[in-house]
Design a protein around this motif. Structure first.
Motif, mmCIF file in Angstrom:
data_model
loop_
_atom_site.group_PDB
_atom_site.id
_atom_site.type_symbol
_atom_site.label_atom_id
_atom_site.label_comp_id
_atom_site.label_asym_id
_atom_site.label_seq_id
_atom_site.Cartn_x
_atom_site.Cartn_y
_atom_site.Cartn_z
ATOM 1 N N ALA A 19 0.825 -1.178 0.104
ATOM 2 C CA ALA A 19 0.062 -0.094 -0.102
ATOM 3 C C ALA A 19 0.871 1.289 -0.071
ATOM 4 C CB ALA A 19 -1.126 0.090 1.318
ATOM 5 N N PRO A 20 1.751 1.493 0.984
ATOM 6 C CA PRO A 20 2.375 2.641 1.160
ATOM 7 C C PRO A 20 3.311 2.957 -0.524
ATOM 8 C CG PRO A 20 3.530 1.403 2.565
ATOM 9 C CD PRO A 20 2.372 0.619 2.143
ATOM 10 N N VAL A 21 3.791 1.831 -0.834
ATOM 11 C CA VAL A 21 4.726 2.072 -2.023
ATOM 12 C C VAL A 21 3.595 2.569 -3.256
ATOM 13 C CG1 VAL A 21 6.101 0.973 -3.408
ATOM 14 C CG2 VAL A 21 6.087 0.133 -1.103
ATOM 15 N N ALA A 22 2.481 1.783 -3.205
ATOM 16 C CA ALA A 22 1.434 2.147 -4.093
ATOM 17 C C ALA A 22 1.135 3.390 -4.352
ATOM 18 C CB ALA A 22 0.351 1.084 -4.058
ATOM 19 N N ALA A 23 1.075 4.231 -2.922
ATOM 20 C CA ALA A 23 0.723 5.184 -3.024
ATOM 21 C C ALA A 23 1.493 6.146 -3.604
ATOM 22 C CB ALA A 23 0.428 5.657 -1.486
ATOM 23 N N THR A 60 10.386 16.459 -6.807
ATOM 24 C CA THR A 60 9.888 16.439 -5.445
ATOM 25 C C THR A 60 8.536 16.087 -5.310
ATOM 26 O OG1 THR A 60 9.437 18.729 -5.428
ATOM 27 C CG2 THR A 60 11.422 18.116 -4.377
ATOM 28 N N HIS A 61 8.307 15.103 -4.115
ATOM 29 C CA HIS A 61 7.031 14.561 -4.107
ATOM 30 C C HIS A 61 6.430 14.997 -2.833
ATOM 31 C CE1 HIS A 61 7.071 11.880 -7.359
ATOM 32 N NE2 HIS A 61 8.402 11.734 -7.180
ATOM 33 N N ASP A 62 5.101 14.922 -2.605
ATOM 34 C CA ASP A 62 4.313 15.429 -1.151
ATOM 35 C C ASP A 62 4.520 14.220 -0.405
ATOM 36 O OD1 ASP A 62 3.347 17.353 -2.611
ATOM 37 O OD2 ASP A 62 1.413 15.992 -3.040
ATOM 38 N N THR A 63 4.755 14.618 0.974
ATOM 39 C CA THR A 63 5.137 13.614 2.064
ATOM 40 C C THR A 63 3.764 12.744 1.861
ATOM 41 O OG1 THR A 63 6.356 15.218 3.111
ATOM 42 C CG2 THR A 63 5.839 13.215 4.354
ATOM 43 N N HIS A 64 3.858 11.567 2.017
ATOM 44 C CA HIS A 64 2.742 10.651 2.161
ATOM 45 C C HIS A 64 2.745 10.270 3.937
ATOM 46 C CE1 HIS A 64 1.704 10.188 -1.957
ATOM 47 N NE2 HIS A 64 3.164 10.364 -2.087
ATOM 48 N N SER A 65 2.051 10.992 4.358
ATOM 49 C CA SER A 65 2.073 10.792 5.998
ATOM 50 C C SER A 65 1.095 9.683 6.225
ATOM 51 C CB SER A 65 1.384 12.109 6.861
ATOM 52 O OG SER A 65 0.141 12.525 6.310
ATOM 53 N N GLU A 66 0.192 9.306 5.424
ATOM 54 C CA GLU A 66 -0.533 8.082 5.596
ATOM 55 C C GLU A 66 0.387 6.852 5.438
ATOM 56 O OE1 GLU A 66 -1.409 9.855 2.860
ATOM 57 O OE2 GLU A 66 -1.644 8.222 1.220
ATOM 58 N N GLY A 67 -0.338 5.739 5.340
ATOM 59 C CA GLY A 67 0.574 4.555 5.236
ATOM 60 C C GLY A 67 1.389 4.349 6.606
ATOM 61 N N HIS A 68 2.476 4.365 6.626
ATOM 62 C CA HIS A 68 3.249 3.975 7.797
ATOM 63 C C HIS A 68 3.807 5.631 8.329
ATOM 64 C CE1 HIS A 68 2.557 -0.103 8.507
ATOM 65 N NE2 HIS A 68 3.056 -0.362 7.379
ATOM 66 N N GLY A 69 3.508 6.410 7.731
ATOM 67 C CA GLY A 69 3.907 7.722 8.328
ATOM 68 C C GLY A 69 5.411 8.031 7.895
ATOM 69 N N HIS A 101 -3.989 1.933 13.406
ATOM 70 C CA HIS A 101 -4.128 2.024 11.746
ATOM 71 C C HIS A 101 -4.415 1.111 11.058
ATOM 72 C CE1 HIS A 101 -1.603 2.175 8.101
ATOM 73 N NE2 HIS A 101 -2.444 3.276 8.136
ATOM 74 N N ILE A 102 -5.301 1.032 10.186
ATOM 75 C CA ILE A 102 -5.625 -0.197 9.335
ATOM 76 C C ILE A 102 -5.127 -0.308 8.060
ATOM 77 C CG2 ILE A 102 -7.466 -1.544 8.530
ATOM 78 C CD1 ILE A 102 -9.274 -0.285 10.970
ATOM 79 N N VAL A 103 -5.538 0.629 7.017
ATOM 80 C CA VAL A 103 -4.998 0.576 5.849
ATOM 81 C C VAL A 103 -5.186 1.840 5.238
ATOM 82 C CG1 VAL A 103 -6.760 -0.069 4.759
ATOM 83 C CG2 VAL A 103 -4.610 -0.461 3.645
ATOM 84 N N ALA A 252 -3.187 -13.154 15.285
ATOM 85 C CA ALA A 252 -3.422 -11.736 14.712
ATOM 86 C C ALA A 252 -2.335 -11.033 14.407
ATOM 87 C CB ALA A 252 -4.128 -11.236 16.192
ATOM 88 N N GLY A 253 -1.194 -11.467 14.979
ATOM 89 C CA GLY A 253 -0.014 -10.756 14.390
ATOM 90 C C GLY A 253 0.391 -11.053 12.753
ATOM 91 N N MET A 254 -0.217 -12.324 12.486
ATOM 92 C CA MET A 254 0.054 -12.535 10.792
ATOM 93 C C MET A 254 -0.927 -11.988 10.061
ATOM 94 S SD MET A 254 2.458 -14.600 11.535
ATOM 95 C CE MET A 254 2.590 -15.071 9.887
ATOM 96 N N THR A 255 -2.031 -11.127 10.668
ATOM 97 C CA THR A 255 -2.833 -10.294 9.793
ATOM 98 C C THR A 255 -2.191 -9.051 9.426
ATOM 99 O OG1 THR A 255 -3.639 -9.032 11.510
ATOM 100 C CG2 THR A 255 -4.909 -11.274 10.999
ATOM 101 N N PRO A 256 -2.457 -8.340 8.347
ATOM 102 C CA PRO A 256 -1.871 -7.103 8.038
ATOM 103 C C PRO A 256 -2.271 -5.850 8.917
ATOM 104 C CG PRO A 256 -3.774 -7.805 6.283
ATOM 105 C CD PRO A 256 -3.622 -8.791 7.570
#
Lengths: 394, 166
Positions: A19-23, A60-69, A101-103, A252-256
């Protein structure tokens, strides 16, 4: 059931990690829309897209604060930079957090509870995902490396007399605490549901069909052989609770969702300490005799053995703590690092084998999740068994 | 080690311990006890059922054995009764034969005696009649012929001779 779950979680897992990479790619997309072989890459997982961009000019790109920050866009040519991104992602993923944080941008804040000149309770939304200083009743706090520190209004961390950063006593409902509570409620309803099905018929139905053999396994393969027919009943509640608690939280730790409860030292210390205290409080005369005045060995050796036994007494909970903590943590780190390699190498050639390898490790981790729960329960019952054992004296 | 200690969060430890202890007690009451009791109960009932089945099988076996014994006994009884009946029959026939023979003997004996008696009586009668007839004849002859002495004597002599032969 397990296999479906595995497949589903694995799938969701890939979506999540990508997800973060995709963003970032989407941020990129407008500028290089015409670029060849881009469209298809986007549709299947996004990580590999970066291969085309090595010779791109890096705007230059915007900071993507979502994802993992974390992270601005890091070009694929900058391997070191990408390594740092992966490292940061892994670290962030393993650490506790003040909001759930979910996704993407989806998630919810959790209550922060601090004891610092009185009780302070406020929503973690005040930190704005750790980016801003929260001001509560005239005190200022900031999140730094997943911990709350006291700051001044500008966000400079305050120091105490010894020169250490000041951390308020923190009883916040963090992500891990939230998961623990959630799991407790989940287990309550799950097992009460199972218990209720027996009111109708002694034949298990629904979830009981799957869970009852496990309960019987813990009774017949762990509790009875290790503790003995005479005493095992007293420990069943603890053993069953701890087995399912650890197992479910491992899963539960194996879930994303990135919950890493059993890979957290505070949690495993708590579990190990409970085991330790139950063991000591159920220790019978024979148990203490075997520690302080070992029968059947020369008297001169007995004090030496007592020292060794006392060390063993302390080492046991310590090993319980570290075993579970390290196993779960290592599993998360390995899986995420290998997924991260896809991002670092940024090529199809790397993506395919590393995806396969991750899947393999994922399945292995599912096994480890159950195995660690089993081992913890097994060792706990072994210690209880030693405590209540009665020797026939010769 | 420093990192481990740094990672250690008092808050998480507190919540984990609290929630876990509560979980143990709540699950003990609402889940583990009823589940384990139900499992035990079921195991017990299965064991009981197996034992009962075994018992029933043994009972069945002993029942079969006793049935066979009864059957055997009945057969023996029948044999015995039949044999008794046969013996009885033979005995009765023999007895009847004996009785008949005795009766017949008796009848023959009495018949013989009767015949003897009749014969004696008949002989006596005949003798008497012969005597009276002789007398009659003698009278008549005497009446006619006794006139001649020699004839009388011859006559008497002849008669006596006849009587002697009788």
């Amino acid at each position: 059931m397990i296999s479906k779950f595995t497949a589903l979680s694995a799938f969701v897992g890939f979506m999540f990690f990508s997800a973060p990479v995709a963003a970032q790619d989407h941020g990129h997309e407008d500028a290089h829309y015409e670029d060849a072989h881009q469209n298809d890459a986007h549709s299947n997982g996004a990580n590999t897209v970066e291969s085309h961009s090595s010779e791109d000019h890096h705007d230059t790109h915007d900071t993507h604060s979502e994802g993992h920050g974390h992270a601005d866009f890091v070009p694929a040519s900058d391997t070191e930079g990408r390594k740092a991104v992966v490292k940061e992602t892994v670290k962030h993923h393993l650490a506790d957090s003040y909001d759930f944080h979910i996704v993407g941008p989806v998630g919810f804040p959790l209550p922060v509870i601090l004891i610092d000149n009185g009780l302070k309770i406020f929503s973690s939304a005040k930190f704005h995902h750790g980016e801003s200083v929260a001001t509560v009743d005239g005190e200022h706090y900031k999140i730094h490396h997943s911990k709350i520190y006291k700051t001044d209004a500008e966000g400079t961390m305050l120091l105490d007399e010894a020169g250490n950063h000041i951390k308020p006593l923190d009883f916040s409902i963090t992500k891990n605490v939230f998961m623990i509570m959630f799991m407790a409620v989940f287990m309550f309803f799950l097992f009460r549901g199972v218990a209720n099905t027996y009111k109708k018929s002694l034949v298990p139905s629904k979830a009981g069909r799957f869970l009852e053999p496990l309960i019987v396994l813990i009774r017949d393969e762990i509790a009875i052989p290790n503790i003995g027919e005479k005493h095992y009943k007293r420990y069943m509640s603890f053993l069953l609770t701890i087995f399912f608690f650890i197992w479910f939280l491992n899963l539960a730790g194996m879930t994303p969702l990135g919950v890493n409860v059993t890979g957290n030292i505070a949690v495993t210390v708590s579990l190990a300490l409970m085991t330790f205290f139950i063991t000591q409080f159920s220790g019978k005369k024979d148990y203490w005799m075997h520690i302080f005045w070992m029968p059947g060995v020369p008297v001169l050796l007995r004090p030496v053995l007592a020292v060794i036994e006392l060390i063993g007494l302390v080492v046991k909970p310590f090993s319980l703590t570290i075993r579970l903590y390290a196993n779960m943590l290592a599993g998360h780190v390995v899986i995420m690092s290998i997924l991260g390699l896809i991002y670092i190498f940024a090529s199809y050639t790397a993506a395919v084998p590393f995806t396969g390898l991750t899947l393999f490790l994922y399945v292995l981790e599912l096994l480890v999740a159950a195995l660690q729960a089993y081992i913890f329960t097994m060792l706990a019952s072994l210690y209880f068994g030693a405590a209540v054992e009665e020797h026939d004296h010769h | 080690m420093d990192k481990l200690i740094n990672d250690f969060s008092i808050g998480l430890f507190f919540w984990q311990s609290l929630v876990f202890l509560l979980l143990i007690f709540v699950l003990k009451k609402y889940a583990w006890k009823p589940i384990l009791n139900a499992v035990n109960e079921r195991e017990q009932s299965i064991e009981d059922a197996l034992k009962a089945a075994e018992k029933a099988r043994l009972e069945m076996e002993s029942l079969q054995e006793s049935n066979e014994a009864i059957l055997k006994e009945a057969r023996e009884e029948r044999e015995r009764i039949l044999k008794e009946a046969r013996d009885m029959k033979n005995k009765m026939i023999a007895e009847a034969k004996d009785a008949a023979a005795t009766e017949a003997d008796k009848a023959i004996v009495s018949a013989k005696a009767a015949i003897e008696a009749e014969k004696t009586a008949a002989i006596d009668e005949l003798k008497n009649q012969a005597a009276s007839l002789s007398i009659d004849v003698a009278e008549k002859i005497l009446g006619q012929e006794l006139s001649a002495e020699n004839k009388q004597t011859a006559m008497i002599g002849k008669i006596i001779e006849d009587v002697k032969f009788n």
